[in-house]
Design an enzyme around this catalytic site. Sequence first.
Site, mmCIF file in Angstrom:
data_model
loop_
_atom_site.group_PDB
_atom_site.id
_atom_site.type_symbol
_atom_site.label_atom_id
_atom_site.label_comp_id
_atom_site.label_asym_id
_atom_site.label_seq_id
_atom_site.Cartn_x
_atom_site.Cartn_y
_atom_site.Cartn_z
ATOM 1 N N ASP A 133 8.915 3.484 0.180
ATOM 2 C CA ASP A 133 8.097 3.531 1.002
ATOM 3 C C ASP A 133 7.980 3.673 2.535
ATOM 4 O O ASP A 133 8.134 2.634 2.794
ATOM 5 C CB ASP A 133 6.602 3.316 0.731
ATOM 6 C CG ASP A 133 5.428 4.157 1.345
ATOM 7 O OD1 ASP A 133 4.988 4.574 2.131
ATOM 8 O OD2 ASP A 133 4.402 3.629 0.808
ATOM 9 N N LYS A 185 3.104 9.511 8.980
ATOM 10 C CA LYS A 185 2.956 8.520 9.897
ATOM 11 C C LYS A 185 3.512 9.345 10.814
ATOM 12 O O LYS A 185 3.012 10.933 11.982
ATOM 13 C CB LYS A 185 3.144 7.373 10.597
ATOM 14 C CG LYS A 185 2.304 7.054 8.902
ATOM 15 C CD LYS A 185 1.541 5.489 9.111
ATOM 16 C CE LYS A 185 0.490 4.978 8.497
ATOM 17 N NZ LYS A 185 0.786 4.459 7.061
ATOM 18 N N TYR A 217 0.372 -1.278 0.219
ATOM 19 C CA TYR A 217 -0.340 -0.340 0.107
ATOM 20 C C TYR A 217 0.704 1.317 0.223
ATOM 21 O O TYR A 217 2.186 1.440 0.674
ATOM 22 C CB TYR A 217 -1.357 0.171 1.151
ATOM 23 C CG TYR A 217 -1.440 1.308 1.231
ATOM 24 C CD1 TYR A 217 -2.783 1.454 0.684
ATOM 25 C CD2 TYR A 217 -1.835 2.011 2.436
ATOM 26 C CE1 TYR A 217 -3.983 2.210 0.468
ATOM 27 C CE2 TYR A 217 -2.704 3.096 2.233
ATOM 28 C CZ TYR A 217 -3.677 3.303 1.491
ATOM 29 O OH TYR A 217 -4.636 4.788 1.249
HETATM 30 C C1 LIG Z 1 0.243 5.048 5.618
HETATM 31 C C2 LIG Z 1 0.653 5.011 4.708
HETATM 32 C C3 LIG Z 1 0.546 5.097 3.586
HETATM 33 C C4 LIG Z 1 -0.529 6.449 3.523
HETATM 34 O O1 LIG Z 1 -0.217 7.526 4.580
HETATM 35 P P1 LIG Z 1 -1.578 8.676 4.127
HETATM 36 O O2 LIG Z 1 -1.107 10.128 5.010
HETATM 37 O O3 LIG Z 1 -2.668 7.607 5.079
HETATM 38 O O4 LIG Z 1 -1.554 9.209 3.055
HETATM 39 C C5 LIG Z 1 2.258 4.784 1.768
HETATM 40 N N1 LIG Z 1 2.305 4.130 2.350
HETATM 41 C C6 LIG Z 1 2.365 3.204 3.426
HETATM 42 C C7 LIG Z 1 3.711 2.718 3.276
HETATM 43 C C8 LIG Z 1 1.601 3.315 4.560
HETATM 44 O O5 LIG Z 1 1.345 2.869 5.689
#
Ligand SMILES: *Cc1c(COP(=O)(O)O)cnc(C)c1O
Length: 428
Positions: A237, A265, A142
Amino acid sequence: MTESENLFERAKKVSPGGVHSPVRGFRGVGGTPRFIRSAKGVELLDVDGNRYVDFCMSWGPLIFGHQDPDVREAVEAALGRGWSYGTAEPYSLELAELITGEISWVQKIRFVNSGTEATMAAARVARGATGRSKILKFDGTYHGHADSFLVRAGSGLAEMASPDSAGVPRELAEATIVVPLDDLKSVEEAFSLHGKEIAAVMIEAIPANNGLLLQKDGFNRRVMEIAHKQGALVIYDEVITGFRVGFGGMAEREGLSPDLVCYGKIIGGGFPVGAYGGRADLMDLVAPAGPVYQAGTLSANPVAMSAGLAMLKKLKRENPYSRLEARTTALADRLEEIAHEKGAPIRVQRFASMFWTVMGEVATADGVVRTPTQTPATQKERYARAFHTLLAEGVYLAPSGYEVSFLSTAHQDGDLERLVKGFAKTLA
Ligand SMILES: *Cc1c(COP(=O)(O)O)cnc(C)c1O
């Protein structure tokens, strides 16, 4: 009717599914989401007066627990200075200097408002830099909800009928190449087929949005080598893993220097912040320095920047990582032990301060789940039952069997004991 049920009925009338982010809606576990009135330390207090030990921790950002006093103090001070200037200010500068000073592969950084914005912008930079259009990602990772990444992505989608979202144009989805995790051959094949069209590989440093899909040692390194050989960039990411598995995230632990990296986060201390950064030559392609456009009315919001700065400074100062990891390992071992005693086929996959309970027989040789298809078919239903038993015992896990749980420094031995006892009860 509880007050949460009452509010949920009202919420469903005015918002889709009654929530503002899908997994909050409890579809994965059934029942009614608890409406939280307030939170402090490890504790959530709902509108009916129930208290829960929180292991979701706002999905990761709150590594020091709710209302960490240092973050609170910084936020209160920031509020006293006004909460949005829409122009240059020193707070984002201080945060940018801290990060670029500590993390060598982040030579320049741009703040945005979410992880989604960060990955979306990083992909745009990669496309702008290479003149190529395709992005390679892995099945089940994701990267936020931008169109390009909503192809076979993560837990919120794992609970829907399809791994993809409606509303993403086929033309766009086709610009995303998806290969299985734990399968270097497929990465090589994708590059031999499309090598010259691939702008970047988007790697979820540890896939943690569809269970905790632990990859074999060296997997990311090998993917990076393959990509670089073909002139593609590597975007890490680290929205979950950044500042969580170590200050420099997974890249630091692996000794890798990705071309671009995305944060979210923890970086905002619990406020809406994301960031992307990396090689200076790539970041200098971003407007106004370069031709890749990216902007934000509320970007680098001074309150959020101050929260992030307090958080990251505290992480540097206290360096809680090895302690968090040791406690998580002990907790996960303990849960596995109890399951073993009761003859329940349960495995607790863990990394740093994240853990994920796999509920059912795993067909892989070593019992480790590395791809979404290896997750047992029993996961959703068994997790849902355990979730509700624990909820009744005052323990709040992520409301989805495909999400990981988080330990914070605020969790005391008694809080972990609560989880252990509740867990034993779920097996009874
Ligand atoms: C939470 C998350 C996202 C998205 O971040 P948001 O602040 O919810 O848009 C993207 N990549 C990873 C790996 C995530 O855990």
